[in-house]
Design an enzyme around this catalytic site. Structure first.
Site, mmCIF file in Angstrom:
data_model
loop_
_atom_site.group_PDB
_atom_site.id
_atom_site.type_symbol
_atom_site.label_atom_id
_atom_site.label_comp_id
_atom_site.label_asym_id
_atom_site.label_seq_id
_atom_site.Cartn_x
_atom_site.Cartn_y
_atom_site.Cartn_z
ATOM 1 C CB CYS A 398 -0.882 -0.064 1.241
ATOM 2 S SG CYS A 398 -1.468 1.486 1.874
ATOM 3 C CB CYS A 401 1.233 1.321 4.384
ATOM 4 S SG CYS A 401 -0.541 1.140 4.444
#
Ligand SMILES: *[C@@H]1O[C@H](CO)[C@@H](O)[C@H](O)[C@H]1NC(C)=O
Ligand SMILES: *[C@@H]1O[C@H](CO)[C@@H](O)[C@H](O)[C@H]1NC(C)=O
Ligand SMILES: *[C@@H]1O[C@H](CO)[C@@H](O)[C@H](O)[C@H]1NC(C)=O
Length: 471
Positions: A398, A401
């Site tokens: 992600c 992230c």
């Protein structure tokens, strides 16, 4: 600059504290006959003295929540600290990653480069090839001159100096080549760390490889909760941890503290409501309890929280040690706006003095205090392990992230670099170049933003404690 304050005027200073990797702590066990109240179950053991240091949790809470946190937040909203250059397109060096760009909340918006203050853009120019150094130096000086004709010699020198030291070999992190065409500025205020929906096997794999392959732990020793059935409540693991030297124990605790912080952010900025007309982010107590409740985590939760405080103390210590570097008159937080730059430097120094005034500092002299040869070897091992963890961040699927993962590992890596350079920092002359010890703008931005996340986590714990008390 104009663009930055314009965005702020629109109310876009998103909450500073959002979350990162969703943690892959193993699934919770259902509560059975819970002893104590919900609040006690998360916090009863998180009180009093912390292992490996002479500090207590209550002192940290009071210091952080009422003194440091508000000032730090203000600092991180400034132009100098909100723009971070990052390459999110580097391939994972260890395995084939599956990208999560499909998850909407994972998207990262890069800044159009005309929004980034000129001073920051030109200042991060780097001398990549030694052979070209001289020619580039002249070109660079000219370019910088073009940004602001009134730049003093000293400013120019300061800017040139930070950029030149990007390659320093004492770095604890694998740093991005910020001159790669794939590296882009992101505005951290517009890309907050929070719940993204990134979880499951991919996220689990990241943390698992950090704990299993990069924390000095032999494979034969199982982590608590990792093995499912036949678990000995982590006894083998904690016996092993008690037996290793203080540095290796600290390494594990720093990683666990970072993991805890990320999970606190995730629980505190949970996506509570998601309709096409409205999204609402806020605290999810259930999520918090699943990660930190003593019963639900079979005793692991309170340990994770203690590790968060340990990480807090380490980073706080690093800030106070770095004071002489930032205090030099020649040091500038250069964005091109002279008045603002001076104000932000004052705020920065105020925060560093506050950090220094904290009475119960962790004493890193107990680290690497053995015989010199042994100490140097250990430090090098420590550095290599940490560097590897920073590479693993390129495997986080992600993007949001990945951004916060890279920033926080670079921030912690910078803190370690400071702690292990104490002697060099003390020798920095008041004026002139500080050979021997340097921090790049990227390192400075990462250091303070990473500490901002930990500080926010400590503050969020207070909120959860209150919510649980009233339940
Ligand atoms: C990665 O993907 C490539 C092509 O999709 C494949 O050939 C290779 O075996 C994969 N490697 C691993 C470690 O899974
Ligand atoms: C670095 O991390 C990878 C992935 O976890 C692991 O396979 C490798 O052994 C690690 N290398 C070192 C030197 O720790
Ligand atoms: C809170 O988190 C739990 C999972 O931990 C989830 O099942 C629940 O739906 C969440 N609550 C809200 C209001 O989103």
């Amino acid at each position: 600059m104009a663009a930055g304050s314009g965005l702020r005027a629109l109310g876009l200073t998103a909450p500073l504290i959002l979350i990162l990797l969703i943690l892959l702590w193993p699934p919770p066990v259902l509560p059975q006959g819970p002893p104590g109240t919900a609040e006690q179950r998360c916090f009863c053991q998180v009180t009093g003295y912390l292992d490996d240091c002479t500090c207590d949790v209550e002192t940290i809470d009071a210091f952080n929540n009422y003194k440091l946190f508000p000032r730090l937040n203000e600092l991180l909203e400034s132009d100098y600290f909100r723009y971070y250059k990052v390459n999110l397109k580097k391939p994972c060096p260890f395995w084939n990653d599956s990208s999560h760009c499909g998850i909407r909340d994972c998207a990262v918006k890069p800044c159009p480069s005309n929004e980034v203050p000129d001073g920051i853009r030109s200042g991060s120019y780097k001398y990549s090839e030694e052979a070209n150094n001289l020619a580039e130096e002249c070109e660079e000086a000219e370019r910088l001159g073009a940004v602001d004709g009134s730049l003093s010699e000293e400013t120019l020198e300061a800017v040139l100096r930070w950029t030149r030291h990007d390659d320093s070999s004492d770095s604890f992190c694998e740093v991005d080549d910020i001159h790669s065409p794939d590296a882009e500025y992101v505005d951290l205020l517009l890309n907050p760390e929070r719940y993204t929906g990134y979880k499951g096997p991919d996220a689990w794999k990241i943390w698992n490889s950090i704990y299993e392959e990069n924390c000095f732990k032999p494979q034969t020793v199982k982590r608590p909760l990792a093995s499912g059935r036949g678990d000995d409540e982590g006894r083998t693991f904690y016996n092993w941890l008690k037996g290793v030297c203080v540095e290796k124990r600290a390494f594990y605790r720093l990683v666990s503290g970072l993991h805890a912080s990320i999970n606190i952010h995730l629980s505190a900025r949970y996506l509570l409501q998601d309709t096409w007309s409205e999204k609402k982010w806020g605290p999810n107590v259930t999520e918090f309890q699943q990660r930190f409740d003593e019963v639900l985590t079979r005793g692991e939760g309170p340990r994770r929280l203690k590790n968060l405080y340990f990480l807090y103390l380490i980073e706080l210590r690093a800030l106070s040690k770095a004071l002489p570097f930032f205090e030099r008159p020649g040091f500038q937080l250069y964005t091109g706006n002279k008045i603002q730059d001076a104000e932000i430097k004052n705020l920065l120094l105020e925060i560093l003095h506050l950090a220094k005034s904290f009475p119960l500092h962790f004493d890193e002299n107990s680290f690497f205090a053995g015989n010199q040869k042994e100490a140097a070897k250990l430090k090098e091992e420590f550095r290599l392990h940490f560097k590897n963890i920073s590479k693993i961040m390129d495997c986080v699927g992600c993007f949001k992230c990945r951004l916060w993962g890279k920033l926080q590992t670079q921030g912690l890596g910078t803190a370690l670099k400071i702690l292990f350079s104490e002697n060099l920092i003390e020798k920095i002359p008041e004026s002139g170049p500080s050979y021997g010890f340097q921090l790049t703008r990227q390192e400075i931005v990462a250091l303070f933003n990473a500490f901002g996340r930990i500080s926010t986590s400590v503050k969020e714990l207070e909120n959860f404690r209150n919510i649980l008390q009233n339940m």
